[in-house]
Design a protein around this motif. Structure first.
Motif, PDB file in Angstrom:
ATOM      1  N   TRP A 155       0.846  -1.198   0.000  1.00  0.00           N
ATOM      2  CA  TRP A 155       0.000   0.000   0.000  1.00  0.00           C
ATOM      3  C   TRP A 155       0.878   1.244   0.000  1.00  0.00           C
ATOM      4  O   TRP A 155       1.923   1.285   0.672  1.00  0.00           O
ATOM      5  CB  TRP A 155      -0.872   0.052   1.266  1.00  0.00           C
ATOM      6  N   ASN A 156       0.393   2.257  -0.700  1.00  0.00           N
ATOM      7  CA  ASN A 156       0.996   3.579  -0.601  1.00  0.00           C
ATOM      8  C   ASN A 156      -0.142   4.590  -0.675  1.00  0.00           C
ATOM      9  O   ASN A 156      -0.616   4.938  -1.765  1.00  0.00           O
ATOM     10  CB  ASN A 156       2.012   3.819  -1.720  1.00  0.00           C
ATOM     11  N   TYR A 157      -0.610   5.013   0.503  1.00  0.00           N
ATOM     12  CA  TYR A 157      -1.769   5.916   0.585  1.00  0.00           C
ATOM     13  C   TYR A 157      -1.286   7.357   0.675  1.00  0.00           C
ATOM     14  O   TYR A 157      -0.373   7.679   1.453  1.00  0.00           O
ATOM     15  CB  TYR A 157      -2.612   5.569   1.805  1.00  0.00           C
ATOM     16  N   SER A 158      -1.908   8.238  -0.119  1.00  0.00           N
ATOM     17  CA  SER A 158      -1.528   9.650  -0.128  1.00  0.00           C
ATOM     18  C   SER A 158      -2.720  10.497  -0.556  1.00  0.00           C
ATOM     19  O   SER A 158      -3.758   9.967  -0.983  1.00  0.00           O
ATOM     20  CB  SER A 158      -0.342   9.883  -1.073  1.00  0.00           C
ATOM     21  N   ASN A 159      -2.566  11.784  -0.440  1.00  0.00           N
ATOM     22  CA  ASN A 159      -3.592  12.736  -0.878  1.00  0.00           C
ATOM     23  C   ASN A 159      -3.050  13.586  -2.006  1.00  0.00           C
ATOM     24  O   ASN A 159      -1.897  14.041  -1.966  1.00  0.00           O
ATOM     25  CB  ASN A 159      -4.038  13.638   0.277  1.00  0.00           C
ATOM     26  N   ASP A 160      -3.891  13.803  -3.002  1.00  0.00           N
ATOM     27  CA  ASP A 160      -3.562  14.673  -4.120  1.00  0.00           C
ATOM     28  C   ASP A 160      -4.550  15.843  -4.112  1.00  0.00           C
ATOM     29  O   ASP A 160      -5.618  15.758  -3.502  1.00  0.00           O
ATOM     30  CB  ASP A 160      -3.648  13.894  -5.435  1.00  0.00           C
ATOM     31  N   ILE A 161      -4.206  16.909  -4.773  1.00  0.00           N
ATOM     32  CA  ILE A 161      -5.051  18.100  -4.804  1.00  0.00           C
ATOM     33  C   ILE A 161      -5.306  18.490  -6.246  1.00  0.00           C
ATOM     34  O   ILE A 161      -4.379  18.536  -7.069  1.00  0.00           O
ATOM     35  CB  ILE A 161      -4.410  19.282  -4.049  1.00  0.00           C
ATOM     36  N   TYR A 162      -6.564  18.769  -6.558  1.00  0.00           N
ATOM     37  CA  TYR A 162      -6.916  19.307  -7.881  1.00  0.00           C
ATOM     38  C   TYR A 162      -7.942  20.423  -7.691  1.00  0.00           C
ATOM     39  O   TYR A 162      -9.046  20.183  -7.214  1.00  0.00           O
ATOM     40  CB  TYR A 162      -7.493  18.214  -8.791  1.00  0.00           C
ATOM     41  N   GLN A 163      -7.542  21.641  -8.023  1.00  0.00           N
ATOM     42  CA  GLN A 163      -8.402  22.822  -7.915  1.00  0.00           C
ATOM     43  C   GLN A 163      -9.077  22.915  -6.539  1.00  0.00           C
ATOM     44  O   GLN A 163     -10.279  23.123  -6.416  1.00  0.00           O
ATOM     45  CB  GLN A 163      -9.458  22.818  -9.023  1.00  0.00           C
ATOM     46  N   GLY A 164      -8.287  22.721  -5.503  1.00  0.00           N
ATOM     47  CA  GLY A 164      -8.788  22.834  -4.143  1.00  0.00           C
ATOM     48  C   GLY A 164      -9.521  21.618  -3.625  1.00  0.00           C
ATOM     49  O   GLY A 164      -9.952  21.613  -2.467  1.00  0.00           O
ATOM     50  N   GLN A 165      -9.685  20.582  -4.437  1.00  0.00           N
ATOM     51  CA  GLN A 165     -10.371  19.367  -4.024  1.00  0.00           C
ATOM     52  C   GLN A 165      -9.351  18.277  -3.678  1.00  0.00           C
ATOM     53  O   GLN A 165      -8.392  18.072  -4.410  1.00  0.00           O
ATOM     54  CB  GLN A 165     -11.293  18.855  -5.135  1.00  0.00           C
ATOM     55  N   THR A 166      -9.592  17.601  -2.567  1.00  0.00           N
ATOM     56  CA  THR A 166      -8.687  16.538  -2.128  1.00  0.00           C
ATOM     57  C   THR A 166      -9.042  15.223  -2.805  1.00  0.00           C
ATOM     58  O   THR A 166     -10.208  14.821  -2.838  1.00  0.00           O
ATOM     59  CB  THR A 166      -8.765  16.363  -0.602  1.00  0.00           C
ATOM     60  N   ILE A 167      -8.038  14.566  -3.344  1.00  0.00           N
ATOM     61  CA  ILE A 167      -8.196  13.253  -3.964  1.00  0.00           C
ATOM     62  C   ILE A 167      -7.462  12.236  -3.101  1.00  0.00           C
ATOM     63  O   ILE A 167      -6.249  12.357  -2.885  1.00  0.00           O
ATOM     64  CB  ILE A 167      -7.633  13.238  -5.395  1.00  0.00           C
TER      65      ILE A 167
END
Length: 295
Positions: A74-86
């Motif tokens: 597993w490699n869990y992370s958060n990404d950001i697109y136009q202020g929205q968290t992915i």
């Protein structure tokens, strides 16, 4: 007596019929309000009790990890697109018995990914170099409701080659996916707020229904007095008055339920706690309907 009470309620002139409708409307308004409160409360509790797969804890991969047939990387992370968290999960299975994250039926193979419906729609709607290029591979399917807190949540599971994923920072070896609800600071406060809100709505509803039932009370008492003069007993008068009350209550409950069902799509589209709920969760449930009907 029941047949006489029914006739006196619905077929004894305009005034009793108008009184019946006014009482039914008052009851219907109360039913709509209580059903809305119960529906939102059920959606909130369902969302807050969702198993938090994001809280899964693993261990650092060791040299023996290729033999862990019931595990995965597993490699869990958060990404950001136009202020929205992915929420992004890069994953590689180590065997046929590796656990599968909620919302999908199988692990994504290397070169494919699963996305939540909202993220899949977003990827299709924007140029690839803005968002889609961040996720290697092709869309294999969508993530089901079990893994999401709401229809707007952006989540993606990406299949990775084992050797490549093992070399990335923060990669862990996971053999069991967390199934306990996530710890949310405001959950108890929101639950208490719903209870207080239900009680706060209850008193105006009772006042409204009580006021409606007192309309033309003097006229109704004159009719009962006339029935006593022609020989009706107190028990028979009670039966007639109870028929009048039950009909208005049932009619009001039916009107209220019909109005709630018409409002339910709008209610599901509102954000009570800064997020929208799944439409299937915004329901008072069968127990809620029964409680309101009995009430």
């Amino acid at each position: 007596m029941y047949r006489l009470g029914l006739r006196l309620t619905v077929r004894s002139g305009r005034e009793p019929f108008v009184r019946l409708l006014v009482t039914a409307v008052a009851v219907g308004i109360g039913v709509v309000i209580m059903l809305c409160v119960l529906a939102d409360f059920h959606a909130f509790t369902t969302s807050s009790s969702r198993p938090s797969w994001e809280s899964t804890q693993g261990q650092a991969p060791s040299r023996s990890y290729p033999s862990a047939a019931r595990s995965e990387l597993w490699n869990y992370s958060n990404d950001i697109y136009q202020g929205q968290t992915i929420e992004r999960l890069d994953i590689a299975g180590l065997g046929s018995h590796a656990p599968v994250p909620p919302g999908i039926s199988r692990l994504p193979a290397s070169g494919e990914y699963y996305a939540s419906p909202a993220l899949a729609a977003l990827i299709r709607s924007v140029p690839r170099d803005e968002l889609g290029a961040r996720f290697p591979g092709s869309l294999a399917g969508t993530i089901g409701q079990q893994a999401l807190t709401g229809p707007d949540e952006l989540v993606i599971y990406i299949g990775y080659p084992r050797a490549k994923l093992a070399g990335l920072p923060a990669t862990t070896l996971v053999s069991r996916i967390a199934t306990a609800p996530g710890r949310q600071i405001w959950t108890h406060y929101f639950r208490d707020a719903f209870v207080v809100g239900a009680i706060a709505f209850l008193f105006p509803i009772l006042i409204l229904v009580g006021t409606a039932t007192r309309l033309a009370a003097a006229r109704r008492e004159e009719r009962y007095a006339a029935l006593r003069l022609v020989g009706a007993t107190a028990r028979q008068i009670s039966v007639i008055s109870s028929v009048d009350a039950v009909i208005s209550a049932l009619l009001g409950a039916a009107l209220g339920i019909a109005a709630f069902l018409a409002l339910q799509p709008w209610l599901a589209g509102t954000a009570i706690t800064s997020q929208r709920y799944f439409a299937s969760d915004v329901t008072p449930t069968a127990a809620g309907y029964l409680i309101v009907l009995i009430g």
